[in-house]
Design a protein around this motif. Structure first.
Motif, PDB file in Angstrom:
ATOM      1  N   CYS A 195     -17.427  29.305  19.438  1.00 59.49           N
ATOM      2  CA  CYS A 195     -17.763  30.732  19.616  1.00 59.49           C
ATOM      3  C   CYS A 195     -18.199  31.021  21.046  1.00 59.49           C
ATOM      4  CB  CYS A 195     -18.870  31.145  18.651  1.00 59.49           C
ATOM      5  SG  CYS A 195     -18.391  31.124  16.926  1.00 59.49           S
ATOM      6  N   SER A 196     -17.603  30.318  22.016  1.00 56.57           N
ATOM      7  CA  SER A 196     -18.009  30.530  23.399  1.00 56.57           C
ATOM      8  C   SER A 196     -17.675  31.937  23.884  1.00 56.57           C
ATOM      9  CB  SER A 196     -17.355  29.498  24.321  1.00 56.57           C
ATOM     10  OG  SER A 196     -15.952  29.599  24.257  1.00 56.57           O
ATOM     11  N   TRP A 197     -16.777  32.657  23.163  1.00 55.91           N
ATOM     12  CA  TRP A 197     -16.434  34.034  23.535  1.00 55.91           C
ATOM     13  C   TRP A 197     -17.658  34.950  23.443  1.00 55.91           C
ATOM     14  CZ3 TRP A 197     -17.259  37.715  19.799  1.00 55.91           C
ATOM     15  CH2 TRP A 197     -17.384  37.253  18.487  1.00 55.91           C
ATOM     16  N   LEU A 198     -18.699  34.519  22.719  1.00 53.07           N
ATOM     17  CA  LEU A 198     -19.918  35.313  22.632  1.00 53.07           C
ATOM     18  C   LEU A 198     -20.665  35.347  23.956  1.00 53.07           C
ATOM     19  CD1 LEU A 198     -21.224  34.056  19.172  1.00 53.07           C
ATOM     20  CD2 LEU A 198     -20.423  36.361  19.690  1.00 53.07           C
ATOM     21  N   ASN A 199     -20.345  34.427  24.842  1.00 55.95           N
ATOM     22  CA  ASN A 199     -20.991  34.361  26.146  1.00 55.95           C
ATOM     23  C   ASN A 199     -20.182  35.194  27.147  1.00 55.95           C
ATOM     24  OD1 ASN A 199     -22.264  33.661  28.531  1.00 55.95           O
ATOM     25  ND2 ASN A 199     -22.305  31.477  28.086  1.00 55.95           N
ATOM     26  N   GLN A 200     -20.807  36.221  27.702  1.00 53.18           N
ATOM     27  CA  GLN A 200     -20.070  37.160  28.552  1.00 53.18           C
ATOM     28  C   GLN A 200     -19.546  36.548  29.845  1.00 53.18           C
ATOM     29  OE1 GLN A 200     -21.701  41.041  29.154  1.00 53.18           O
ATOM     30  NE2 GLN A 200     -22.256  41.307  27.016  1.00 53.18           N
ATOM     31  N   ILE A 201     -20.069  35.405  30.255  1.00 54.99           N
ATOM     32  CA  ILE A 201     -19.525  34.773  31.463  1.00 54.99           C
ATOM     33  C   ILE A 201     -18.059  34.425  31.269  1.00 54.99           C
ATOM     34  CG2 ILE A 201     -20.174  32.417  30.797  1.00 54.99           C
ATOM     35  CD1 ILE A 201     -20.330  33.876  34.373  1.00 54.99           C
ATOM     36  N   GLU A 202     -17.640  34.217  30.018  1.00 50.85           N
ATOM     37  CA  GLU A 202     -16.229  33.924  29.741  1.00 50.85           C
ATOM     38  C   GLU A 202     -15.345  35.104  30.131  1.00 50.85           C
ATOM     39  OE1 GLU A 202     -15.170  31.042  28.921  1.00 50.85           O
ATOM     40  OE2 GLU A 202     -16.986  30.040  28.225  1.00 50.85           O
ATOM     41  N   LEU A 203     -15.822  36.327  29.921  1.00 51.76           N
ATOM     42  CA  LEU A 203     -15.075  37.517  30.340  1.00 51.76           C
ATOM     43  C   LEU A 203     -14.925  37.528  31.857  1.00 51.76           C
ATOM     44  CD1 LEU A 203     -16.807  40.179  28.052  1.00 51.76           C
ATOM     45  CD2 LEU A 203     -14.606  39.073  27.675  1.00 51.76           C
ATOM     46  N   TRP A 204     -16.007  37.172  32.544  1.00 48.41           N
ATOM     47  CA  TRP A 204     -15.955  37.177  34.006  1.00 48.41           C
ATOM     48  C   TRP A 204     -15.027  36.085  34.525  1.00 48.41           C
ATOM     49  CZ3 TRP A 204     -16.917  34.075  38.187  1.00 48.41           C
ATOM     50  CH2 TRP A 204     -16.886  34.729  39.421  1.00 48.41           C
ATOM     51  N   PHE A 205     -15.013  34.934  33.873  1.00 50.08           N
ATOM     52  CA  PHE A 205     -14.077  33.874  34.272  1.00 50.08           C
ATOM     53  C   PHE A 205     -12.638  34.377  34.181  1.00 50.08           C
ATOM     54  CE2 PHE A 205     -17.040  30.069  33.118  1.00 50.08           C
ATOM     55  CZ  PHE A 205     -17.668  30.202  34.349  1.00 50.08           C
ATOM     56  N   GLY A 206     -12.338  35.182  33.155  1.00 52.96           N
ATOM     57  CA  GLY A 206     -11.000  35.761  33.025  1.00 52.96           C
ATOM     58  C   GLY A 206     -10.661  36.657  34.207  1.00 52.96           C
ATOM     59  N   ILE A 207     -11.642  37.435  34.672  1.00 58.65           N
ATOM     60  CA  ILE A 207     -11.447  38.290  35.851  1.00 58.65           C
ATOM     61  C   ILE A 207     -11.170  37.433  37.076  1.00 58.65           C
ATOM     62  CG2 ILE A 207     -12.604  39.906  37.419  1.00 58.65           C
ATOM     63  CD1 ILE A 207     -14.118  40.981  34.955  1.00 58.65           C
ATOM     64  N   LEU A 208     -11.933  36.363  37.252  1.00 58.20           N
ATOM     65  CA  LEU A 208     -11.736  35.459  38.391  1.00 58.20           C
ATOM     66  C   LEU A 208     -10.324  34.889  38.408  1.00 58.20           C
ATOM     67  CD1 LEU A 208     -12.956  33.784  40.776  1.00 58.20           C
ATOM     68  CD2 LEU A 208     -13.552  32.059  39.046  1.00 58.20           C
ATOM     69  N   VAL A 209      -9.844  34.471  37.238  1.00 58.01           N
ATOM     70  CA  VAL A 209      -8.495  33.900  37.154  1.00 58.01           C
ATOM     71  C   VAL A 209      -7.452  34.944  37.527  1.00 58.01           C
ATOM     72  CG1 VAL A 209      -6.752  32.990  35.570  1.00 58.01           C
ATOM     73  CG2 VAL A 209      -9.097  32.125  35.472  1.00 58.01           C
ATOM     74  N   ARG A 210      -7.559  36.156  36.948  1.00 60.92           N
ATOM     75  CA  ARG A 210      -6.547  37.193  37.195  1.00 60.92           C
ATOM     76  C   ARG A 210      -6.567  37.705  38.630  1.00 60.92           C
ATOM     77  NH1 ARG A 210      -8.681  38.874  32.323  1.00 60.92           N
ATOM     78  NH2 ARG A 210      -9.781  40.610  33.311  1.00 60.92           N
ATOM     79  N   LYS A 211      -7.747  37.873  39.189  1.00 67.26           N
ATOM     80  CA  LYS A 211      -7.861  38.499  40.515  1.00 67.26           C
ATOM     81  C   LYS A 211      -7.703  37.525  41.680  1.00 67.26           C
ATOM     82  CE  LYS A 211      -9.141  42.691  39.037  1.00 67.26           C
ATOM     83  NZ  LYS A 211      -8.373  43.917  39.318  1.00 67.26           N
ATOM     84  N   LEU A 212      -8.041  36.245  41.458  1.00 70.57           N
ATOM     85  CA  LEU A 212      -8.028  35.306  42.579  1.00 70.57           C
ATOM     86  C   LEU A 212      -7.204  34.046  42.331  1.00 70.57           C
ATOM     87  CD1 LEU A 212      -9.193  34.433  45.390  1.00 70.57           C
ATOM     88  CD2 LEU A 212     -11.032  33.307  44.095  1.00 70.57           C
ATOM     89  N   LEU A 213      -7.507  33.340  41.258  1.00 65.13           N
ATOM     90  CA  LEU A 213      -6.965  31.986  41.120  1.00 65.13           C
ATOM     91  C   LEU A 213      -5.483  31.941  40.775  1.00 65.13           C
ATOM     92  CD1 LEU A 213      -9.937  30.319  39.207  1.00 65.13           C
ATOM     93  CD2 LEU A 213      -9.483  30.348  41.666  1.00 65.13           C
TER      94      LEU A 213
END
Length: 204
Positions: free
Chosen positions: A145-163
């Protein structure tokens, strides 16, 4: 809080071909691999910004402890800290127990790791770290249930915008670009995430 491991520093062997009428941008599929980096990040849910980001080669117990200490140093006058993370063993380590005990000013025998006391097992350490009476309270998301941790949403932004479309000639450049993106995100895009799930029970 969470770690993003195995972030690859990939350098494309040929430059991208830009868009032109009737043609999409095209990217070289062959690359040179320059190794990986690990990002440990802490996300402030109320403000929607990354409070602390650490980029390095590993994610050991010491690395995670150092990150937590740097996070706490960002607001020395804070009355209470609620830290949300998954159940990884380094998130329930003996060094974190010692840090909390020191912060609380507890003069107790913590025992020996694997043998006795609070340090005996991962469960005893977890119970201590979860104690709501402490200034620093750890909240562990259930397994899967790591999706409950909002940092996972931010990691998705990092991947899409930069990585995903990034081109990095070294690990040092990858580290610099990640930290620059954190600063850019906090300056221009940071805002609280709005949850759409209302907590309704699933119908059977």
């Amino acid at each position: 809080m969470d770690e993003m491991t195995g972030i690859q520093a990939l350098e494309r062997q040929a430059p991208d071909k830009p868009m032109r009428p009737g043609k999409r941008e095209r990217r070289e599929f062959e690359y040179i691999r320059h190794g990986t980096q690990t990002l440990i990040a802490s996300f402030d849910v109320a403000q929607g910004r990354v409070v602390e980001a650490t980029v390095g080669a590993r994610r050991t117990e010491v690395d995670y402890l150092n990150h937590v200490q740097q996070l706490l140093a960002t607001d020395p006058k804070a009355i209470k800290w609620h830290l949300v993370m998954d159940c990884l063993n380094t998130h329930q380590s003996a060094s974190l127990v010692r840090l909390v005990a020191q912060t609380e000013g507890l003069d107790v025998d913590l025992g020996l790791k694997g043998q006795s006391g609070i340090l005996q097992s991962q469960q005893t350490r977890s119970d201590f770290l979860r104690d709501p009476s402490h200034k620093i309270v750890f909240h562990f998301t259930p397994k899967h249930c790591s999706w409950l941790n909002q940092i996972e949403l931010w990691f998705g932004i990092l991947v899409r915008k930069l990585l995903r479309r990034g081109n990095f000639v070294s690990q040092a450049q990858l580290k610099t670009r990640i930290l620059e993106f954190v600063a850019y995100f906090n300056r221009t895009m940071a805002k609280p995430f709005r949850w759409t799930y209302e907590g309704k029970a699933l119908k059977q």
